[in-house]
Design an enzyme around this catalytic site. Structure first.
Site, PDB file in Angstrom:
ATOM      1  N   GLY A 257      36.327   6.049  33.124  1.00 34.59           N
ATOM      2  CA  GLY A 257      37.441   6.241  34.059  1.00 34.59           C
ATOM      3  C   GLY A 257      38.410   7.248  33.498  1.00 34.59           C
ATOM      4  N   CYS A 260      40.297  12.345  33.805  1.00 35.03           N
ATOM      5  CA  CYS A 260      39.501  13.549  33.523  1.00 35.03           C
ATOM      6  C   CYS A 260      38.009  13.427  33.869  1.00 35.03           C
ATOM      7  CB  CYS A 260      39.662  13.920  32.056  1.00 35.03           C
ATOM      8  SG  CYS A 260      41.391  14.063  31.586  1.00 35.03           S
TER       9      CYS A 260
HETATM   10  C1  UGA Z   1      38.463  13.158  28.028  1.00 32.29           C
HETATM   11  C2  UGA Z   1      37.709  13.952  26.939  1.00 32.29           C
HETATM   12  O1  UGA Z   1      37.121  13.044  26.011  1.00 32.29           O
HETATM   13  C3  UGA Z   1      38.679  14.894  26.196  1.00 32.29           C
HETATM   14  O2  UGA Z   1      37.953  15.685  25.275  1.00 32.29           O
HETATM   15  C4  UGA Z   1      39.363  15.800  27.220  1.00 32.29           C
HETATM   16  O3  UGA Z   1      40.313  16.650  26.604  1.00 32.29           O
HETATM   17  C5  UGA Z   1      40.081  14.964  28.264  1.00 32.29           C
HETATM   18  O4  UGA Z   1      39.128  14.067  28.896  1.00 32.29           O
HETATM   19  C6  UGA Z   1      40.665  15.892  29.294  1.00 32.29           C
HETATM   20  O5  UGA Z   1      39.898  16.493  30.053  1.00 32.29           O
HETATM   21  O6  UGA Z   1      41.883  16.126  29.286  1.00 32.29           O
HETATM   22  P1  UGA Z   1      40.100  11.024  28.011  1.00 32.29           P
HETATM   23  O7  UGA Z   1      40.108  11.144  29.498  1.00 32.29           O
HETATM   24  O8  UGA Z   1      41.379  10.835  27.289  1.00 32.29           O
HETATM   25  O9  UGA Z   1      39.428  12.335  27.363  1.00 32.29           O
HETATM   26  O10 UGA Z   1      39.176   9.790  27.673  1.00 32.29           O
HETATM   27  P2  UGA Z   1      37.797   9.549  26.912  1.00 32.29           P
HETATM   28  O11 UGA Z   1      38.036   9.115  25.538  1.00 32.29           O
HETATM   29  O12 UGA Z   1      36.876  10.696  27.123  1.00 32.29           O
HETATM   30  O13 UGA Z   1      37.230   8.296  27.746  1.00 32.29           O
HETATM   31  C7  UGA Z   1      36.921   8.429  29.128  1.00 32.29           C
HETATM   32  C8  UGA Z   1      36.322   7.156  29.666  1.00 32.29           C
HETATM   33  O14 UGA Z   1      35.032   6.907  29.115  1.00 32.29           O
HETATM   34  C9  UGA Z   1      37.140   5.891  29.367  1.00 32.29           C
HETATM   35  O15 UGA Z   1      37.151   5.074  30.507  1.00 32.29           O
HETATM   36  C10 UGA Z   1      36.394   5.230  28.225  1.00 32.29           C
HETATM   37  O16 UGA Z   1      36.579   3.849  28.141  1.00 32.29           O
HETATM   38  C11 UGA Z   1      34.963   5.583  28.587  1.00 32.29           C
HETATM   39  N1  UGA Z   1      34.052   5.577  27.419  1.00 32.29           N
HETATM   40  C12 UGA Z   1      34.232   6.463  26.403  1.00 32.29           C
HETATM   41  C13 UGA Z   1      33.014   4.652  27.374  1.00 32.29           C
HETATM   42  O17 UGA Z   1      32.831   3.827  28.292  1.00 32.29           O
HETATM   43  N2  UGA Z   1      32.168   4.682  26.289  1.00 32.29           N
HETATM   44  C14 UGA Z   1      32.323   5.556  25.276  1.00 32.29           C
HETATM   45  O18 UGA Z   1      31.499   5.523  24.321  1.00 32.29           O
HETATM   46  C15 UGA Z   1      33.375   6.469  25.331  1.00 32.29           C
END
Ligand code: UGA
Length: 430
Positions: A257, A260
């Site tokens: 979610g 981004c």
């Molecule tokens: C994401 C990218 O990771 C960043 O590199 C980017 O700069 C940013 O978007 C952006 O475009 O500004 P972010 O949205 O902060 O960062 O969050 P993430 O850490 O990527 O997580 C996104 C979603 O994936 C979350 O809901 C998280 O819980 C989920 N997720 C993440 C998982 O379900 N499993 C994982 O192993 C990692």
């Protein structure tokens, strides 16, 4: 160097604070006066680890200022545009009006060579359009438009700023390259990648879409493990040790979610369709992720279907831990499904309750902590992987819940510990 950051959102604010920490003189502007007044008092407007201390330190040193006026463009060597580009469902693409509006507004203040950096996530070709807008409005303006996408993750944005895997710089201008290299000079470890502006714009969207694909793969693998046996945690670990795969972004959960990944996957898929280069894989990921959120709500209800007037203790509302952001949070979507089915839900989140309240309103009750949420609950659901949820007092919880059932969507609960106190603990993919 004099930097002007336009937009004090999750990314813009972190960048402004961190560039001032590198020693630059930074002004961050935003059209929301309230936000600027709060920041001027040294108070954060978003929840971000380690940002508060740096904000206060750099405000005191006067390297960091906040303002609302575009006039600050006149003194800037580098103008960084970091305004929101939300997904417009009716157009099936990013709404980039804020970017184009800023481009028009800054033009009259450009009075010397200025570098305009596009930091927001944008459609391919945006830098060209921004350049055209400025040239049309002020043919004499001396400037370069450069694409430097930001890869900060909410919750670890400060760490990510000071430890970037790479700094992508999309420009053909040698002068712009030299200035930007100087800008990042105080960073100890850095790897620059120089590309065209189009490629740079695509790298951001492609990276987020690939990360979403990786998450969805492991989520489907988790479902498979539940059917055939095996533990998705072990599978992910074993796979991730292969350097070609990597251990990151292989944690299973209720779906990705945030502000981004959901919008960037949708934007890439729809742009692909428009130009006749279909992203069938990304389309499957988007659809699979949406279905997953619904299926997690259905699964939650199935655990309590035989309990009359069941009460759900729902722990975690942010789209991930370490943030107060609830945009496109799977947790929020699941709660909405649950209340639509008439279920009583009591929610708790260490940081995101205020933001969640604007969506969930009075349809749920709000607890001050995990224990208040769990009182008389028939199931405890863990939807966000907050660290504090890993060390709960199961003896205490066992005395206050109504039924000892746990649905651990993020695999954070110590199952053996919970079992000791008589809880049934359902996990994801194991
Ligand atoms: C994401 C990218 O990771 C960043 O590199 C980017 O700069 C940013 O978007 C952006 O475009 O500004 P972010 O949205 O902060 O960062 O969050 P993430 O850490 O990527 O997580 C996104 C979603 O994936 C979350 O809901 C998280 O819980 C989920 N997720 C993440 C998982 O379900 N499993 C994982 O192993 C990692």
């Amino acid at each position: 160097m004099n930097i002007l950051v336009i937009g004090a959102g999750y990314v813009g604010l972190t960048m402004a604070v961190c560039f001032s920490e590198l020693g630059h003189s930074v002004i961050c502007i935003d059209k929301q006066k309230n936000k600027i007044n709060t920041l001027l008092k040294g108070k954060l407007t978003t929840f971000e680890k380690n940002l508060d201390k740096l904000l206060i330190k750099n405000l005191k040193s006067k390297r960091l200022k906040f303002d609302i006026s575009m006039k600050n463009v006149a003194n800037a060597d580098v103008v960084m545009i970091s305004v929101g580009t939300p997904f417009d469902d009716s157009l099936n693409r990013y709404d980039q009006n804020a970017i184009y509006c800023v481009a028009k507004n800054i033009t009259k203040f450009i009075n010397k060579y200025t570098i305009i950096v596009i930091k927001s996530t944008v459609e391919v070709g945006t830098c060209d359009r921004v350049e055209q807008i400025i040239k049309e409005a002020n043919p004499k303006a001396d400037f370069d438009v450069v694409s430097i996408p930001e890869f900060l993750r909410e919750g670890s944005a400060v760490y990510d700023f000071f430890n970037p895997d790479r700094i992508i710089m999309g420009t053909e201008s040698q002068h712009a390259k030299d200035v930007i290299k100087k800008l990042y000079k105080p960073l100890k470890k850095k790897k620059f990648v120089f590309t065209s502006r189009c490629s740079s714009e695509l790298i951001k969207c492609a990276s987020n879409s690939f990360l979403a694909t990786k998450i969805h793969f492991i989520n489907e693998m988790a479902d498979f493990c539940e059917k055939v046996g095996g533990n998705v945690y072990d599978v992910a670990h074993g796979m991730g040790l292969d350097k070609r795969i990597g251990v990151e972004f292989l944690k299973t959960g209720p779906g990705y979610g945030g502000g981004c990944l959901p919008k960037d996957t949708k934007a890439l898929a729809s742009l692909g369709k428009r130009v006749g280069a279909n992203f069938n894989l990304i389309e499957a990921v988007i659809c699979g992720n949406e279905n997953r959120i619904k299926s997690f709500a259905t699964k939650t209800l199935s655990f309590v279907e035989n309990i009359k007037n069941a009460k759900i203790a729902f722990l975690g509302l942010a789209f991930k831990s370490g943030t107060d952001d609830c945009r496109f949070s799977p947790a929020i979507d699941i709660v909405l499904h649950l209340i639509n089915k008439g279920t009583k839900v009591c929610v708790y989140d260490p940081a995101a309750t205020k933001n969640a309240r604007s969506v969930l309103k009075t349809k749920v009750s709000y607890a001050k902590n995990e224990y208040e949420a769990a009182k008389d609950a028939d199931i405890m659901v863990f939807a966000t992987e907050w660290k504090q949820f890993r060390s709960l007092d199961w003896a205490k919880l066992s005395k206050i819940v109504n039924s000892k059932i746990i649905f651990d969507m993020r695999n954070i609960v110590d199952r053996q510990e919970a079992l000791k106190y008589g809880f049934e603990c359902y996990k994801t993919g194991c």
